[in-house]
Design a protein around this motif. Structure first.
Motif, PDB file in Angstrom:
ATOM      1  N   MET A 105       0.835  -1.205   0.000  1.00  0.00           N
ATOM      2  CA  MET A 105       0.000   0.000   0.000  1.00  0.00           C
ATOM      3  C   MET A 105       0.871   1.257   0.000  1.00  0.00           C
ATOM      4  O   MET A 105       0.534   2.247  -0.649  1.00  0.00           O
ATOM      5  N   LEU A 106       1.987   1.213   0.704  1.00  0.00           N
ATOM      6  CA  LEU A 106       2.923   2.334   0.661  1.00  0.00           C
ATOM      7  C   LEU A 106       3.453   2.496  -0.763  1.00  0.00           C
ATOM      8  O   LEU A 106       3.551   3.615  -1.269  1.00  0.00           O
ATOM      9  N   GLY A 107       3.776   1.386  -1.413  1.00  0.00           N
ATOM     10  CA  GLY A 107       4.228   1.448  -2.802  1.00  0.00           C
ATOM     11  C   GLY A 107       3.173   2.061  -3.709  1.00  0.00           C
ATOM     12  O   GLY A 107       3.486   2.876  -4.582  1.00  0.00           O
ATOM     13  N   VAL A 148      10.257  -0.002  -2.786  1.00  0.00           N
ATOM     14  CA  VAL A 148       9.392  -0.613  -1.769  1.00  0.00           C
ATOM     15  C   VAL A 148       8.739  -1.868  -2.319  1.00  0.00           C
ATOM     16  O   VAL A 148       8.702  -2.917  -1.659  1.00  0.00           O
ATOM     17  N   LEU A 149       8.226  -1.801  -3.539  1.00  0.00           N
ATOM     18  CA  LEU A 149       7.489  -2.921  -4.119  1.00  0.00           C
ATOM     19  C   LEU A 149       8.392  -4.097  -4.465  1.00  0.00           C
ATOM     20  O   LEU A 149       7.992  -5.255  -4.323  1.00  0.00           O
ATOM     21  N   GLU A 150       9.603  -3.815  -4.941  1.00  0.00           N
ATOM     22  CA  GLU A 150      10.552  -4.895  -5.260  1.00  0.00           C
ATOM     23  C   GLU A 150      10.836  -5.750  -4.028  1.00  0.00           C
ATOM     24  O   GLU A 150      11.004  -6.959  -4.126  1.00  0.00           O
ATOM     25  N   ALA A 168       1.887  -5.957  -5.072  1.00  0.00           N
ATOM     26  CA  ALA A 168       3.204  -5.393  -5.417  1.00  0.00           C
ATOM     27  C   ALA A 168       3.609  -5.826  -6.819  1.00  0.00           C
ATOM     28  O   ALA A 168       4.050  -4.988  -7.618  1.00  0.00           O
ATOM     29  N   ALA A 169       3.455  -7.099  -7.134  1.00  0.00           N
ATOM     30  CA  ALA A 169       3.824  -7.590  -8.454  1.00  0.00           C
ATOM     31  C   ALA A 169       2.984  -6.918  -9.539  1.00  0.00           C
ATOM     32  O   ALA A 169       3.500  -6.523 -10.583  1.00  0.00           O
ATOM     33  N   SER A 170       1.702  -6.770  -9.289  1.00  0.00           N
ATOM     34  CA  SER A 170       0.823  -6.125 -10.259  1.00  0.00           C
ATOM     35  C   SER A 170       1.197  -4.659 -10.478  1.00  0.00           C
ATOM     36  O   SER A 170       1.244  -4.170 -11.611  1.00  0.00           O
ATOM     37  N   LEU A 171       1.482  -3.966  -9.394  1.00  0.00           N
ATOM     38  CA  LEU A 171       1.881  -2.565  -9.505  1.00  0.00           C
ATOM     39  C   LEU A 171       3.186  -2.420 -10.265  1.00  0.00           C
ATOM     40  O   LEU A 171       3.334  -1.513 -11.097  1.00  0.00           O
ATOM     41  N   LEU A 172       4.134  -3.313  -9.999  1.00  0.00           N
ATOM     42  CA  LEU A 172       5.415  -3.258 -10.718  1.00  0.00           C
ATOM     43  C   LEU A 172       5.219  -3.505 -12.212  1.00  0.00           C
ATOM     44  O   LEU A 172       5.863  -2.838 -13.034  1.00  0.00           O
ATOM     45  N   GLU A 173       4.348  -4.427 -12.564  1.00  0.00           N
ATOM     46  CA  GLU A 173       4.054  -4.685 -13.983  1.00  0.00           C
ATOM     47  C   GLU A 173       3.511  -3.428 -14.649  1.00  0.00           C
ATOM     48  O   GLU A 173       3.888  -3.107 -15.766  1.00  0.00           O
ATOM     49  N   GLN A 174       2.623  -2.743 -13.972  1.00  0.00           N
ATOM     50  CA  GLN A 174       2.003  -1.548 -14.531  1.00  0.00           C
ATOM     51  C   GLN A 174       2.992  -0.383 -14.633  1.00  0.00           C
ATOM     52  O   GLN A 174       2.802   0.500 -15.469  1.00  0.00           O
ATOM     53  N   MET A 175       4.012  -0.401 -13.796  1.00  0.00           N
ATOM     54  CA  MET A 175       4.991   0.682 -13.801  1.00  0.00           C
ATOM     55  C   MET A 175       5.987   0.539 -14.948  1.00  0.00           C
ATOM     56  O   MET A 175       6.606   1.509 -15.349  1.00  0.00           O
TER      57      MET A 175
END
Length: 120
Positions: free
Chosen positions: A80-82, A97-99, A112-119
């Protein structure tokens, strides 16, 4: 006192409220849970979410960092912080943070994995 299933249901309602723009109502639910269960982590995360959805990123970050001081390895709090950092335009900080979270277990790791994919 609330039964655990009632608390979960109230959190579901508050989270849905956040997603539908009923932020003040959602905050009332989160805060009420915290009156009955001080320190309740999901309600505290929910309060941060209620800040994120209305672009109150600094307030959300403060809530999440305070929670991380108590729960430093909590993957859901970290993810959530990520999310908060990413939406506030601080992608490099969010990525760091997400890594750190993406290889753990559970919903926080999936977020976290989903957010990293979108980034990318």
């Amino acid at each position: 006192m609330l039964e655990p299933s009632q608390t979960v249901r109230l959190l579901d309602i508050a989270n849905a409220g956040c997603h539908r723009g009923l932020v003040q109502e959602a905050r009332t639910i989160y805060e009420s849970i915290l009156v009955l269960k001080p320190g309740h982590v999901p309600a505290r995360i929910g309060l941060a979410l209620s800040r994120i959805v209305v672009d109150e990123f600094a307030e959300a970050e403060a809530l999440l960092r305070a929670l991380l001081d108590e729960q430093p390895r909590d993957a859901h709090v970290r993810s959530m912080l990520g999310l908060c950092l990413s939406l506030s335009g601080r992608k490099d900080e969010a990525r760091t943070v997400l890594e750190d979270v993406k290889d753990s277990e559970g919903a926080g790791a999936r977020l976290a994995a989903s957010l990293l994919e979108q980034m990318d």
